[in-house]
Design an enzyme around this catalytic site. Sequence first.
Site, PDB file in Angstrom:
ATOM      1  N   ASP A  16       0.854  -1.187   0.000  1.00 24.20           N
ATOM      2  CA  ASP A  16       0.000   0.000   0.000  1.00 24.20           C
ATOM      3  C   ASP A  16       0.889   1.236   0.000  1.00 24.20           C
ATOM      4  O   ASP A  16       1.668   1.460   0.934  1.00 24.20           O
ATOM      5  CB  ASP A  16      -0.910   0.007   1.236  1.00 24.20           C
TER       6      ASP A  16
ATOM      7  N   GLU B  64      -2.003  -1.448  -5.853  1.00 26.53           N
ATOM      8  CA  GLU B  64      -3.232  -0.786  -6.283  1.00 26.53           C
ATOM      9  C   GLU B  64      -3.038  -0.128  -7.642  1.00 26.53           C
ATOM     10  O   GLU B  64      -1.934   0.273  -8.008  1.00 26.53           O
ATOM     11  CB  GLU B  64      -3.640   0.275  -5.264  1.00 26.53           C
TER      12      GLU B  64
ATOM     13  N   ASP C 123      -3.016   1.874   6.877  1.00 25.66           N
ATOM     14  CA  ASP C 123      -2.249   1.425   5.719  1.00 25.66           C
ATOM     15  C   ASP C 123      -1.925  -0.062   5.798  1.00 25.66           C
ATOM     16  O   ASP C 123      -1.922  -0.756   4.768  1.00 25.66           O
ATOM     17  CB  ASP C 123      -0.968   2.240   5.597  1.00 25.66           C
TER      18      ASP C 123
END
Length: 434
Positions: free
Chosen positions: A207, A291, A373
């Site tokens: 992340d 992501e 996170d």
Amino acid sequence: MALEGVRVALDPSPRQEGLLLSHAGAARFAFNAGLAHVKEQLEARAAAKAAGVPEAELPGVDWSLYTLRRWWNAEKAVLAPWWAENSKEAYSSGLDALARALKSWSDSRRGRRRGKHAGFPQFKSRARARAAWAYTTGSFGIADRTGVQLPRIGRVHTHEQVQGRIGEDRIVRATVSRTGGRWFVVFTVERATRVPIPPSGAPIGVDLGLKTLAVISDGRVIENPKHLADAQRRLTTASRAYARTQPGSSGRRHAADRLAKLHARVGYLREDALHKFTTNLACTHGTIVIEDLNVAGMMKNRSFARAIADASFGEFRRQLAYKATKFGSTLVVADRWMPSSKTCSNCGTVKTKLSLSERTFRCEHCDLILDRDLNASRNLAHLVTPSVAGSGPETVNGGRARQKTQQAGQQATKPQPRTLTGSDVDRQPATATT
């Protein structure tokens, strides 16, 4: 066979630096001369069309590289009597850049080119143009362990051992350029395709963020070095000094060089940190989940644009993509709309709202208290290791397929806040008690 770029920093002598600048100027001169020739052809065609000449009889305009090279060879003795002082590859490189720019402009007008609209090429100036050219033919390559051979320039010393990085592979192209006052050469090497052995490390989720550059699902935290923020005061001082100089003066050139070197140093530090981080991930983990961030959209936020640019999310993904292929690992890109931050990594419950200021994730369903996170990185890892407990909603994997999360066992009592272990304990807030 596969092509790979090997970038090497050069250490030229003062005489060699003059020759390098001369070659860069030759490429720029050929580009400008070819552009002037093309514009004359376009103006002649426009004048004939305005005079009522039929379409079939209008003079043609050809800007292919082959045509430009023929025109240059026929006119170079008149246009540039000094052309023999530099390698012919410098002039050819400038004409090649012109042909590519004209093709991009033509394709963009006709809707054949994807991406941002490409305008008509402009003349290059010595002050603004990037000093660069390429060798595709001739006796260029490795001279010895710490030296490269460039036509018309000779052996140029390097800052590293280049022979070991290229080995016995074939060099098909060499691009020489100047950035921030330093010279580099990029060798395009043709390597035999090798089947890498996938790393044995467990799948992880990564992340990305601004407060910390990355949080990995195994608990590791990669701090954000913030190279641009650290150099901002020096950059501001150098920018003001540049703005106070007179255009065209030698002081302005020196101020521009100082400013360029500061920006280049920030770029080198950022590039070095990202290369070390991405190489470590690709070499030690068989599957990496990240992501699909809309970096262009994020950059429109004036409050975070500079910090996002300094973090280089796009460069992180680019490096990780090609290194995953090189080292045999698998890169999985999660769906852009996956609510990784709002989803509980323990039971799968999805929050309706989660403000950016909430740095700790608290689940009302299973009472999980975890760093925001770290929770998001674990949700990313669950896309390839679906071990999420509870009966929450479906999660989206990297291929945009859907998979049902596993059911959790029945619990006789109300669940209490989880007792985190290892590195999670250090990240748990002190208020995580009931």
